[in-house]
Write an enzyme that holds these catalytic residues in place. Structure first.
Site, PDB file in Angstrom:
ATOM      1  N   LYS A 106       7.407   9.628  -2.597  1.00  9.16           N
ATOM      2  CA  LYS A 106       6.362   9.023  -1.915  1.00  9.16           C
ATOM      3  C   LYS A 106       7.102   8.846  -0.295  1.00  9.16           C
ATOM      4  CE  LYS A 106       1.999   7.640  -2.327  1.00  9.16           C
ATOM      5  NZ  LYS A 106       0.979   8.164  -2.908  1.00  9.16           N
ATOM      6  N   GLY A 146     -15.237  -0.723  -4.743  1.00  4.81           N
ATOM      7  CA  GLY A 146     -14.603   0.085  -3.650  1.00  4.81           C
ATOM      8  C   GLY A 146     -15.181   1.454  -3.445  1.00  4.81           C
ATOM      9  N   VAL A 147     -16.495   1.675  -2.694  1.00  3.17           N
ATOM     10  CA  VAL A 147     -17.014   2.802  -2.452  1.00  3.17           C
ATOM     11  C   VAL A 147     -16.566   3.449  -0.853  1.00  3.17           C
ATOM     12  CG1 VAL A 147     -19.034   2.707  -3.866  1.00  3.17           C
ATOM     13  CG2 VAL A 147     -18.962   1.407  -1.778  1.00  3.17           C
ATOM     14  N   GLY A 148     -15.522   3.448  -1.058  1.00  2.00           N
ATOM     15  CA  GLY A 148     -14.845   4.383   0.049  1.00  2.00           C
ATOM     16  C   GLY A 148     -14.831   5.873  -0.289  1.00  2.00           C
ATOM     17  N   VAL A 182     -13.185   7.917  -2.502  1.00  2.00           N
ATOM     18  CA  VAL A 182     -13.359   8.438  -3.812  1.00  2.00           C
ATOM     19  C   VAL A 182     -14.456   7.709  -4.316  1.00  2.00           C
ATOM     20  CG1 VAL A 182     -12.300   8.192  -6.269  1.00  2.00           C
ATOM     21  CG2 VAL A 182     -10.908   8.560  -4.021  1.00  2.00           C
TER      22      VAL A 182
END
Ligand code: NAD
Length: 354
Positions: A80, A179-181, A183
């Site tokens: 990473k 979380g409704v970002g 994805v």
């Protein structure tokens, strides 16, 4: 901080610090295990509070990539990259400087989008290195992998429902989405289309508005989300959300979402198992994005990506079977199976072929 001690604790192979005075770039690249192949892992940009926080993040994420590649049947290792800084302060020269550091590693790492970076950043990096994915679609890449990640989570939730209720139908099931970002919103839409009821939470006003207006979701507060009566709790925001304060209060039957490193510590996987809550190990259920970026690098067909993302269903079912047979938490089983593959593929490489 004793870096070698932490590297030993996390079984990290190599850490590369990158600094460019002209552009102010400060970055760290970590390699966990490269038995299966070159490391494939995103490049995150974040305003870390300290150097230590950045280093711990990149090493933990690199380890997660070894597990994710292995369990997905990919021949890539775990690595990473993180850029330490405000994602709003990115510039073409800074991204190109990062690209030159990646190129200098000569294919040991292939990188792509992550939190704080997007496909257009890789168009800049791509001027300096061949070792990247996530290029914009108009430049021949597969663009943002979030849709494929959400598709994988969708199939993963089907596998969980099948395991718990004996049917993978979403009809009438309630899913609470944290979380409704990028994805979370794709996932909410897919689940709704199959008849699920969605309850969403997100601290970002524009995301909440979108959830209310476009998705017609019921809304919840950020703290309330953990204790809602729901069939599935789906974390799609932050890591560490399954911890000593949240696990005891969960009222769901299943935890299944895209967020990386959901368990604050490994023992929280055991806590979920003991509470009879089925946990879909994050690095298995969220591997659709990795499958997508690997396909871009290997130039695989759409049909192959679709097939591999659907296989997340089978991978989870296999993990649940072993977990039941051995009475082990699903999180432990997933790690065991992933590292067994790394070990066995490493061993067959003892066979000299040319
Ligand atoms: P994103 O930044 O687009 O969305 C995250 C959302 O979570 C944002 O809308 C944010 O406002 C919200 N959020 C932040 N804190 C919250 C809180 N306390 N409660 C509820 N919501 C909160 O990120 P994304 O790309 O959608 O990724 C979501 C998660 O999935 C991340 O953990 C990411 O590492 C992981 N993941 C993403 C991908 C991918 O393809 N994008 C692949 C694998 C894993």
């Amino acid at each position: 901080m004793d870096v070698f001690e932490v590297m030993e604790d996390l079984s990290c192979q190599q850490v590369v610090f990158c600094h460019d005075e002209a552009t102010g770039l400060k970055a760290i690249i970590a390699f966990h295990d490269t038995t299966l192949g070159p490391a494939l892992g995103g490049c995150r940009m974040r305003n870390y509070a300290s150097e230590e926080e950045a280093l711990m993040d990149v090493m933990r994420l690199a380890r997660g990539m070894t597990l994710k590649s292995s369990i997905s049947g990919l021949d890539f290792g775990g690595g990473k990259a993180v850029i330490w800084g405000d994602p709003h302060q990115k510039s073409e020269p800074m991204l190109r400087a990062m690209g030159r550091f990646v190129e200098g590693l000569n294919g040991r790492i292939i990188t792509g989008t992550d939190m704080g970076t997007e496909p257009k950043d890789f168009a800049h990096m791509g001027k300096e290195t061949r070792y990247l994915t996530s290029l914009p679609e108009e430049m021949g890449g597969r663009g943002d992998p979030s849709l494929m990640t959400a598709t994988g989570v969708f199939h993963g939730i089907r596998a969980c429902l099948e395991e718990v209720y004996g049917s993978d139908s979403m009809e009438g099931k309630t899913v609470s989405i944290q979380g409704v970002g990028k994805v979370g919103r794709h996932l909410a839409r897919m689940l709704q289309e199959e008849g699920a009821r969605i309850i969403a939470c997100d601290p970002a006003e524009e995301c909440l508005e979108m959830a209310r207006k476009e998705l017609n979701c019921q809304l919840a507060g950020p703290d309330e989300i953990y204790e809602l009566e729901a069939d599935v709790f789906s974390p799609n925001a932050l890591g560490g959300v399954l911890n000593d304060s949240t696990v005891p209060g969960l009222k769901c039957k299943i935890v299944a979402g895209a967020a990386n490193n959901q368990l604050a510590e490994a023992r929280h996987g055991k806590m979920l198992w003991e509470r009879g809550i089925l946990y879909a190990p994050d690095f298995v259920i969220n591997s659709g994005g990795l499958i997508n970026v690997a396909a871009e690098y290997l130039q695989e067909s759409e049909a192959k990506v679709d097939y591999k993302v659907r296989q997340i269903y089978t991978a989870l079912k296999d993990i649940y079977k072993v977990a039941r047979e051995r009475d082990l938490p699903t999180s432990d089983v997933a790690e065991i199976l992933a590292m067994e593959r790394v070990d066995l593929i490493g061993k067959i490489r003892k066979i000299h072929v040319y």
